[in-house]
Motif scaffolding. Structure first.
Motif, short mmCIF file in Angstrom:
data_model
loop_
_atom_site.label_atom_id
_atom_site.label_comp_id
_atom_site.label_asym_id
_atom_site.label_seq_id
_atom_site.Cartn_x
_atom_site.Cartn_y
_atom_site.Cartn_z
N ALA A 137 20.18 59.22 28.78
CA ALA A 137 20.51 59.50 27.37
C ALA A 137 21.99 59.27 27.11
O ALA A 137 22.37 58.73 26.06
N ASP A 138 22.84 59.66 28.06
CA ASP A 138 24.29 59.44 27.90
C ASP A 138 24.59 57.95 27.76
O ASP A 138 25.43 57.55 26.93
N ALA A 139 23.93 57.14 28.56
CA ALA A 139 24.17 55.69 28.50
C ALA A 139 23.71 55.12 27.16
O ALA A 139 24.40 54.29 26.56
N ILE A 140 22.55 55.57 26.69
CA ILE A 140 22.05 55.08 25.39
C ILE A 140 22.98 55.51 24.27
O ILE A 140 23.28 54.72 23.36
N ASN A 141 23.47 56.73 24.32
CA ASN A 141 24.43 57.18 23.30
C ASN A 141 25.71 56.35 23.34
O ASN A 141 26.29 56.04 22.29
N ALA A 142 26.15 55.98 24.54
CA ALA A 142 27.35 55.14 24.67
C ALA A 142 27.09 53.75 24.10
O ALA A 142 27.95 53.17 23.41
N ILE A 143 25.90 53.20 24.36
CA ILE A 143 25.54 51.90 23.78
C ILE A 143 25.60 51.96 22.26
O ILE A 143 26.18 51.08 21.61
N ASN A 144 25.03 53.01 21.70
CA ASN A 144 24.98 53.12 20.23
C ASN A 144 26.35 53.42 19.63
O ASN A 144 26.58 53.13 18.45
N ALA A 145 27.26 53.98 20.43
CA ALA A 145 28.61 54.29 19.94
C ALA A 145 29.52 53.07 19.97
O ALA A 145 30.57 53.05 19.32
N ALA A 146 29.12 52.06 20.73
CA ALA A 146 29.97 50.87 20.90
C ALA A 146 29.91 49.98 19.67
O ALA A 146 28.93 49.96 18.93
N ASP A 147 30.99 49.22 19.47
CA ASP A 147 31.04 48.22 18.40
C ASP A 147 30.28 46.96 18.79
O ASP A 147 30.08 46.09 17.98
N SER A 157 15.40 50.47 24.77
CA SER A 157 15.16 51.64 25.61
C SER A 157 15.09 52.91 24.78
O SER A 157 15.96 53.17 23.94
N GLY A 158 14.04 53.69 25.03
CA GLY A 158 13.83 54.93 24.28
C GLY A 158 12.80 54.81 23.18
O GLY A 158 12.40 55.81 22.59
N ILE A 159 12.32 53.59 22.92
CA ILE A 159 11.28 53.37 21.91
C ILE A 159 9.91 53.31 22.61
O ILE A 159 9.75 52.61 23.61
N ASN A 160 8.95 54.06 22.07
CA ASN A 160 7.58 53.97 22.55
C ASN A 160 6.99 52.65 22.06
O ASN A 160 6.92 52.41 20.85
N ALA A 161 6.57 51.80 22.99
CA ALA A 161 6.13 50.45 22.62
C ALA A 161 4.80 50.43 21.89
O ALA A 161 4.42 49.41 21.31
N ASP A 162 4.07 51.55 21.91
CA ASP A 162 2.81 51.64 21.16
C ASP A 162 3.01 52.17 19.74
O ASP A 162 2.40 51.68 18.80
N THR A 163 3.87 53.18 19.60
CA THR A 163 4.00 53.90 18.32
C THR A 163 5.28 53.59 17.57
O THR A 163 5.37 53.84 16.37
N GLY A 164 6.29 53.08 18.28
CA GLY A 164 7.60 52.89 17.67
C GLY A 164 8.42 54.17 17.60
O GLY A 164 9.55 54.15 17.11
N ASP A 165 7.88 55.28 18.11
CA ASP A 165 8.59 56.55 18.06
C ASP A 165 9.81 56.54 18.97
O ASP A 165 9.81 55.90 20.03
N VAL A 166 10.84 57.28 18.57
CA VAL A 166 12.02 57.48 19.40
C VAL A 166 11.73 58.61 20.38
O VAL A 166 11.40 59.73 19.96
N LEU A 167 11.85 58.33 21.66
CA LEU A 167 11.58 59.33 22.70
C LEU A 167 12.88 60.03 23.07
O LEU A 167 13.48 59.77 24.11
N GLY A 168 13.33 60.90 22.19
CA GLY A 168 14.58 61.63 22.38
C GLY A 168 15.77 60.89 21.79
O GLY A 168 16.37 61.31 20.82
N VAL A 169 16.10 59.76 22.38
CA VAL A 169 17.18 58.90 21.90
C VAL A 169 16.80 57.47 22.24
O VAL A 169 16.11 57.23 23.24
N ALA A 170 17.20 56.51 21.40
CA ALA A 170 16.80 55.12 21.63
C ALA A 170 17.93 54.17 21.24
O ALA A 170 18.72 54.45 20.33
N VAL A 171 17.97 53.06 21.92
CA VAL A 171 18.97 52.01 21.65
C VAL A 171 18.72 51.39 20.28
O VAL A 171 17.58 51.09 19.91
#
Length: 215
Positions: A137-147, A157-171
């Motif tokens: 989760a820390d890595a995904i948050n860092a990805i999303n914080a980057a320019d 990463s973090g997206i359910n490929a069947d539903t599109g739901d965010v599993l906690g945090v997602a890129v």
């Protein structure tokens, strides 16, 4: 190649291609990496500092192979590795060995993610079914914080490929190179927001009924 498939279908088609047809998993990984690499080069990205964020599953192996293709091209690239390398899949272990041969740096500094100009998301593939926590989760948050522009491999990463739901945090990706067929979850409103532009890459995995028609 126009249809979208489920997680179960993706896994079944992979297994059929590898176990029944006999195309090795490492060959499919190389094709996935090459497709992602070509999409990165074809987009208008600043490739000054590329960081591949990879875990030790096969999605990570795809990313590590992308890092090698970029390195050979003369692009400044490093790998942010998540998970225990001793527990990597056989294919990802092989990719790590190759990356070591090419002296691709491996970092554990989240600031390197934040300061990248392009990030390749190679943490989780289609099989993710539980909430993302801890260092992942820390890595995904860092990805999303980057320019940086972010390119996801197969699914963000973090997206359910069947539903599109965010599993906690997602890129939140700018583009996604997904393998063989689009995934149903990437066609949902949330899935589309996280995937960005979706490129469907033909890497030689096909539905069994398609193969039977080809005989």
């Amino acid at each position: 190649m126009s249809k979208a498939i489920t997680i179960a279908e993706a896994q079944r088609y992979d297994a059929h291609t590898i176990d029944v047809i006999g195309i090795p998993a490492l060959v499919l990984m190389e094709r996935a990496a090459l497709a992602t690499f070509n999409n990165i080069l074809n987009d208008d990205f600043d490739l000054t500092r590329v960081v591949v964020v990879a875990a030790t599953g096969n999605n990570g192996g795809d990313g590590i192979a992308v890092a090698r293709l970029l390195k050979i091209r003369g692009i400044d690239v490093e790998i942010y590795l998540l998970g225990d390398p001793a527990k990597a899949t056989p294919q990802t272990t092989q990719q790590l060995k190759i990356a070591n041969y090419y002296n691709i740096p491996i970092t554990s500094d989240l600031n390197h993610i934040v300061n990248a100009t392009v990030i390749v998301d190679a943490i989780f593939g289609v099989g993710l079914s539980r909430a993302v926590t801890g260092k992942f989760a820390d890595a995904i948050n860092a990805i999303n914080a980057a320019d940086a522009k972010t390119v996801a491999i197969d699914v963000p990463s973090g997206i359910n490929a069947d539903t599109g739901d965010v599993l906690g945090v997602a890129v939140m990706a700018d583009s996604t190179t997904t393998m063989a067929y689009n995934k149903i979850g990437l066609l949902t409103t949330v899935g589309k927001q996280h995937a960005g532009t979706v490129h469907v890459a033909d890497i030689g995995i096909y539905a069994q009924d398609r193969l039977e028609h080809a005989r």
